[in-house]
Design a protein around this motif. Structure first.
Motif, PDB file in Angstrom:
ATOM      1  N   THR A 203       0.847  -1.198   0.000  1.00  0.00           N
ATOM      2  CA  THR A 203       0.000   0.000   0.000  1.00  0.00           C
ATOM      3  C   THR A 203       0.877   1.240   0.000  1.00  0.00           C
ATOM      4  O   THR A 203       1.720   1.408   0.890  1.00  0.00           O
ATOM      5  CB  THR A 203      -0.906   0.028   1.243  1.00  0.00           C
ATOM      6  OG1 THR A 203      -1.618  -1.208   1.346  1.00  0.00           O
ATOM      7  CG2 THR A 203      -1.889   1.172   1.165  1.00  0.00           C
ATOM      8  N   PRO A 204       0.724   2.123  -0.962  1.00  0.00           N
ATOM      9  CA  PRO A 204       1.536   3.353  -0.972  1.00  0.00           C
ATOM     10  C   PRO A 204       1.129   4.274   0.179  1.00  0.00           C
ATOM     11  O   PRO A 204       0.026   4.168   0.734  1.00  0.00           O
ATOM     12  CB  PRO A 204       1.214   3.968  -2.330  1.00  0.00           C
ATOM     13  CG  PRO A 204      -0.137   3.426  -2.688  1.00  0.00           C
ATOM     14  CD  PRO A 204      -0.188   2.044  -2.122  1.00  0.00           C
ATOM     15  N   VAL A 205       2.029   5.169   0.518  1.00  0.00           N
ATOM     16  CA  VAL A 205       1.740   6.146   1.570  1.00  0.00           C
ATOM     17  C   VAL A 205       0.595   7.042   1.122  1.00  0.00           C
ATOM     18  O   VAL A 205       0.603   7.599   0.025  1.00  0.00           O
ATOM     19  CB  VAL A 205       2.987   6.992   1.873  1.00  0.00           C
ATOM     20  CG1 VAL A 205       2.672   8.025   2.951  1.00  0.00           C
ATOM     21  CG2 VAL A 205       4.135   6.099   2.310  1.00  0.00           C
ATOM     22  N   SER A 206      -0.419   7.148   1.964  1.00  0.00           N
ATOM     23  CA  SER A 206      -1.615   7.908   1.598  1.00  0.00           C
ATOM     24  C   SER A 206      -2.219   8.527   2.852  1.00  0.00           C
ATOM     25  O   SER A 206      -1.971   8.066   3.973  1.00  0.00           O
ATOM     26  CB  SER A 206      -2.648   7.004   0.920  1.00  0.00           C
ATOM     27  OG  SER A 206      -3.004   5.929   1.780  1.00  0.00           O
ATOM     28  N   PRO A 207      -3.031   9.564   2.699  1.00  0.00           N
ATOM     29  CA  PRO A 207      -3.684  10.188   3.855  1.00  0.00           C
ATOM     30  C   PRO A 207      -4.785   9.295   4.416  1.00  0.00           C
ATOM     31  O   PRO A 207      -5.201   8.312   3.791  1.00  0.00           O
ATOM     32  CB  PRO A 207      -4.244  11.488   3.286  1.00  0.00           C
ATOM     33  CG  PRO A 207      -4.436  11.203   1.832  1.00  0.00           C
ATOM     34  CD  PRO A 207      -3.317  10.283   1.442  1.00  0.00           C
ATOM     35  N   LEU A 208      -5.249   9.643   5.582  1.00  0.00           N
ATOM     36  CA  LEU A 208      -6.309   8.878   6.229  1.00  0.00           C
ATOM     37  C   LEU A 208      -7.651   9.067   5.533  1.00  0.00           C
ATOM     38  O   LEU A 208      -7.952  10.153   5.014  1.00  0.00           O
ATOM     39  CB  LEU A 208      -6.459   9.301   7.694  1.00  0.00           C
ATOM     40  CG  LEU A 208      -5.480   8.728   8.715  1.00  0.00           C
ATOM     41  CD1 LEU A 208      -5.753   9.355  10.076  1.00  0.00           C
ATOM     42  CD2 LEU A 208      -5.581   7.218   8.790  1.00  0.00           C
ATOM     43  N   GLN A 209      -8.442   7.989   5.542  1.00  0.00           N
ATOM     44  CA  GLN A 209      -9.820   8.122   5.108  1.00  0.00           C
ATOM     45  C   GLN A 209     -10.591   8.930   6.155  1.00  0.00           C
ATOM     46  O   GLN A 209     -10.249   8.913   7.342  1.00  0.00           O
ATOM     47  CB  GLN A 209     -10.455   6.739   4.936  1.00  0.00           C
ATOM     48  CG  GLN A 209      -9.772   5.872   3.890  1.00  0.00           C
ATOM     49  CD  GLN A 209     -10.494   4.555   3.688  1.00  0.00           C
ATOM     50  OE1 GLN A 209     -11.713   4.479   3.798  1.00  0.00           O
ATOM     51  NE2 GLN A 209      -9.744   3.505   3.387  1.00  0.00           N
ATOM     52  N   PRO A 210     -11.644   9.637   5.739  1.00  0.00           N
ATOM     53  CA  PRO A 210     -12.376  10.494   6.687  1.00  0.00           C
ATOM     54  C   PRO A 210     -12.864   9.749   7.930  1.00  0.00           C
ATOM     55  O   PRO A 210     -12.817  10.295   9.040  1.00  0.00           O
ATOM     56  CB  PRO A 210     -13.550  11.013   5.847  1.00  0.00           C
ATOM     57  CG  PRO A 210     -13.035  10.983   4.443  1.00  0.00           C
ATOM     58  CD  PRO A 210     -12.143   9.791   4.358  1.00  0.00           C
ATOM     59  N   ALA A 211     -13.339   8.515   7.750  1.00  0.00           N
ATOM     60  CA  ALA A 211     -13.880   7.781   8.897  1.00  0.00           C
ATOM     61  C   ALA A 211     -12.816   7.428   9.928  1.00  0.00           C
ATOM     62  O   ALA A 211     -13.137   7.150  11.091  1.00  0.00           O
ATOM     63  CB  ALA A 211     -14.565   6.500   8.411  1.00  0.00           C
ATOM     64  N   LEU A 212     -11.530   7.444   9.529  1.00  0.00           N
ATOM     65  CA  LEU A 212     -10.447   7.089  10.443  1.00  0.00           C
ATOM     66  C   LEU A 212      -9.803   8.301  11.095  1.00  0.00           C
ATOM     67  O   LEU A 212      -8.902   8.154  11.921  1.00  0.00           O
ATOM     68  CB  LEU A 212      -9.372   6.292   9.691  1.00  0.00           C
ATOM     69  CG  LEU A 212      -9.798   4.930   9.134  1.00  0.00           C
ATOM     70  CD1 LEU A 212      -8.636   4.272   8.409  1.00  0.00           C
ATOM     71  CD2 LEU A 212     -10.322   4.017  10.232  1.00  0.00           C
ATOM     72  N   GLN A 213     -10.243   9.474  10.731  1.00  0.00           N
ATOM     73  CA  GLN A 213      -9.641  10.683  11.269  1.00  0.00           C
ATOM     74  C   GLN A 213     -10.212  10.980  12.654  1.00  0.00           C
ATOM     75  O   GLN A 213     -11.043  11.858  12.860  1.00  0.00           O
ATOM     76  CB  GLN A 213      -9.874  11.857  10.308  1.00  0.00           C
ATOM     77  CG  GLN A 213      -9.170  11.681   8.967  1.00  0.00           C
ATOM     78  CD  GLN A 213      -9.450  12.814   7.999  1.00  0.00           C
ATOM     79  OE1 GLN A 213     -10.127  13.782   8.340  1.00  0.00           O
ATOM     80  NE2 GLN A 213      -8.952  12.705   6.777  1.00  0.00           N
ATOM     81  N   SER A 214      -9.712  10.217  13.614  1.00  0.00           N
ATOM     82  CA  SER A 214     -10.181  10.332  14.994  1.00  0.00           C
ATOM     83  C   SER A 214      -9.053   9.910  15.926  1.00  0.00           C
ATOM     84  O   SER A 214      -8.203   9.079  15.576  1.00  0.00           O
ATOM     85  CB  SER A 214     -11.409   9.449  15.227  1.00  0.00           C
ATOM     86  OG  SER A 214     -11.723   9.371  16.600  1.00  0.00           O
ATOM     87  N   TYR A 215      -9.028  10.481  17.109  1.00  0.00           N
ATOM     88  CA  TYR A 215      -8.015  10.086  18.094  1.00  0.00           C
ATOM     89  C   TYR A 215      -8.223   8.655  18.559  1.00  0.00           C
ATOM     90  O   TYR A 215      -7.313   8.036  19.116  1.00  0.00           O
ATOM     91  CB  TYR A 215      -8.054  11.041  19.295  1.00  0.00           C
ATOM     92  CG  TYR A 215      -9.357  11.050  20.050  1.00  0.00           C
ATOM     93  CD1 TYR A 215      -9.599  10.166  21.092  1.00  0.00           C
ATOM     94  CD2 TYR A 215     -10.370  11.959  19.718  1.00  0.00           C
ATOM     95  CE1 TYR A 215     -10.798  10.176  21.791  1.00  0.00           C
ATOM     96  CE2 TYR A 215     -11.570  11.985  20.409  1.00  0.00           C
ATOM     97  CZ  TYR A 215     -11.780  11.090  21.434  1.00  0.00           C
ATOM     98  OH  TYR A 215     -12.972  11.102  22.113  1.00  0.00           O
ATOM     99  N   TRP A 216      -9.433   8.106  18.310  1.00  0.00           N
ATOM    100  CA  TRP A 216      -9.682   6.715  18.677  1.00  0.00           C
ATOM    101  C   TRP A 216      -8.862   5.754  17.832  1.00  0.00           C
ATOM    102  O   TRP A 216      -8.658   4.602  18.217  1.00  0.00           O
ATOM    103  CB  TRP A 216     -11.168   6.385  18.555  1.00  0.00           C
ATOM    104  CG  TRP A 216     -11.962   6.884  19.724  1.00  0.00           C
ATOM    105  CD1 TRP A 216     -12.801   7.947  19.762  1.00  0.00           C
ATOM    106  CD2 TRP A 216     -11.945   6.335  21.050  1.00  0.00           C
ATOM    107  NE1 TRP A 216     -13.319   8.104  21.020  1.00  0.00           N
ATOM    108  CE2 TRP A 216     -12.822   7.132  21.830  1.00  0.00           C
ATOM    109  CE3 TRP A 216     -11.285   5.273  21.659  1.00  0.00           C
ATOM    110  CZ2 TRP A 216     -13.033   6.874  23.181  1.00  0.00           C
ATOM    111  CZ3 TRP A 216     -11.505   5.021  23.001  1.00  0.00           C
ATOM    112  CH2 TRP A 216     -12.373   5.809  23.746  1.00  0.00           C
ATOM    113  N   LEU A 217      -8.399   6.204  16.659  1.00  0.00           N
ATOM    114  CA  LEU A 217      -7.521   5.358  15.850  1.00  0.00           C
ATOM    115  C   LEU A 217      -6.240   5.055  16.616  1.00  0.00           C
ATOM    116  O   LEU A 217      -5.738   3.925  16.582  1.00  0.00           O
ATOM    117  CB  LEU A 217      -7.192   6.062  14.528  1.00  0.00           C
ATOM    118  CG  LEU A 217      -6.179   5.342  13.616  1.00  0.00           C
ATOM    119  CD1 LEU A 217      -6.772   4.050  13.086  1.00  0.00           C
ATOM    120  CD2 LEU A 217      -5.753   6.256  12.461  1.00  0.00           C
TER     121      LEU A 217
END
Length: 369
Positions: A203-217
């Motif tokens: 998997t290439p380096v990529s930004p987070l998906q919107p649903a994963l943009q949380s401190y709970w990650l």
């Protein structure tokens, strides 16, 4: 969670990951070499001590027979008993089973370092594993810096970070107990995880998906990675426990065992008890993973539980390890049965990570593939 991607640093991360994998391969070879040489040394020492014991018993029997025929049997028995006690720790411990309940102050004495033993291959293996761990850590951290986020947002990163945790937990444990006997399996599993990440989950380096943009990650996934790392080590110990238990049964009946390398491995009882303690820690971590996932689901989707495939299998993993803990503590499921339960729990972890993430669609489809 930013979206600034450093492609150059991401490429360097992949190169260091490859270098770490190559070093782990050398570590695996060194640990196998150590197991072979150390078990051979133990075998020669064991045969020598048994020979000396038998010779001393015969001399004692002859001496007592010259003085009193009636004392012959008793002296012979006492001499054999005293000689057997000096025949080495491995001989005395080989015939223990989990039913003996080897507990107490010196329960894990067999896992203490023996300062009088010279094992150059083991020293090389541990030193190289520290180097491999540092290379691996740089690769994981640089991946996170390159992506401007935590480095466990897809299957490639979860696998590489999980392998780092496995190696880290093992190295930390080595400071307190001599677990070099499980080194071949731990280094082998780490190598497999890195190869799996590189070949099956690139998997290439990529930004987070919107649903994963949380401190709970950070909270939820990091604890899940830690629990999986602990379960990986206990899986290796459970496999060794089954092999050692089989060898002990053969030796108890007077049969020879072809698994000579297990001379360098503690008894099945010691393996079982130590892996149980590690599994207890891993179970607490997995319980927190399940609870934190439910809280995150409520914030992201407005419900704590939705019977998503990933949620179900996370609960299945928790149930299997809960059954393992309950059966061993309250139902007396010791020995091979507890080992098989531990192995079953880890197989569920692997299934949850590989098959569920890749083949089952759902709200947790963030594999990055």
């Amino acid at each position: 969670m930013g979206s600034n991607i450093n492609v150059t640093l991401g490429n360097w991360s992949e190169w260091f990951m490859l270098l770490a994998a190559m070093t782990y391969l050398v570590v695996f070879v060194a640990f196998v070499w150590d197991m072979a040489s150390h078990s051979k040394t133990l075998g020669l020492t064991e045969r020598s001590r048994r020979g000396n014991t038998a010779e001393g018993a015969k001399e004692l029997v002859g001496a007592t027979a010259a003085h009193s025929g009636s004392a012959n049997a008793g002296s012979s028995s006492g001499g054999a008993t005293r000689g057997g006690a000096g025949a080495g720790e491995s001989v005395a411990d080989e015939f223990r089973t989990s039913a003996d309940g080897a507990k107490g102050v010196n329960e894990f004495e067999a896992l203490d370092y023996k300062h009088n033993s010279r094992r150059p291959a083991a020293r090389v293996a541990v030193t190289l594993m520290v180097i491999a761990f540092l290379l691996h850590a740089f690769a994981v951290v640089s991946r996170g810096v390159a992506a401007d986020r935590v480095p466990w947002a897809n299957m490639y990163e979860f696998c590489t970070t999980g392998a780092l945790v496995v190696a880290g937990v093992y190295l930390v444990t080595l400071f307190f107990k001599d677990l070099r006997f499980v080194g071949p399996m731990v280094s082998g599993l780490v190598l497999i995880m890195l190869c799996l990440a590189t070949i099956a989950f690139p998997t290439p380096v990529s930004p987070l998906q919107p649903a994963l943009q949380s401190y709970w990650l950070i909270i939820h996934v990091s604890i899940a990675v830690a629990a999986s790392g602990i379960f990986t080590i206990t899986f290796a110990m459970a496999v060794l426990q089954l092999l050692q238990s089989r060898r002990e049964k053969k030796l108890a009946t007077g049969e020879d065992s072809r698994l000579g390398f297990l001379r360098a491995v503690p008894t099945s009882v010691t393996l079982e008890n130590f892996s149980f303690r590690l599994n207890s820690v891993g179970f607490v971590f997995w319980t927190f993973t399940l609870a934190a996932g439910a809280i995150w689901a409520d914030q992201a989707w407005g419900r704590f539980w939705g019977w998503d495939t990933k949620e179900v299998w996370t609960f299945v993993v928790w149930t299997v390890y809960a059954a393992y803990m309950h059966a061993r503590v309250t139902r007396g499921w010791n020995g091979n049965r507890s080992a098989w339960l531990s192995i079953a729990g880890y197989l569920c972890v692997v299934f949850n990570f590989t098959v569920v993430n890749t083949l089952f669609p759902g709200l947790h489809s963030y594999s990055g593939l």
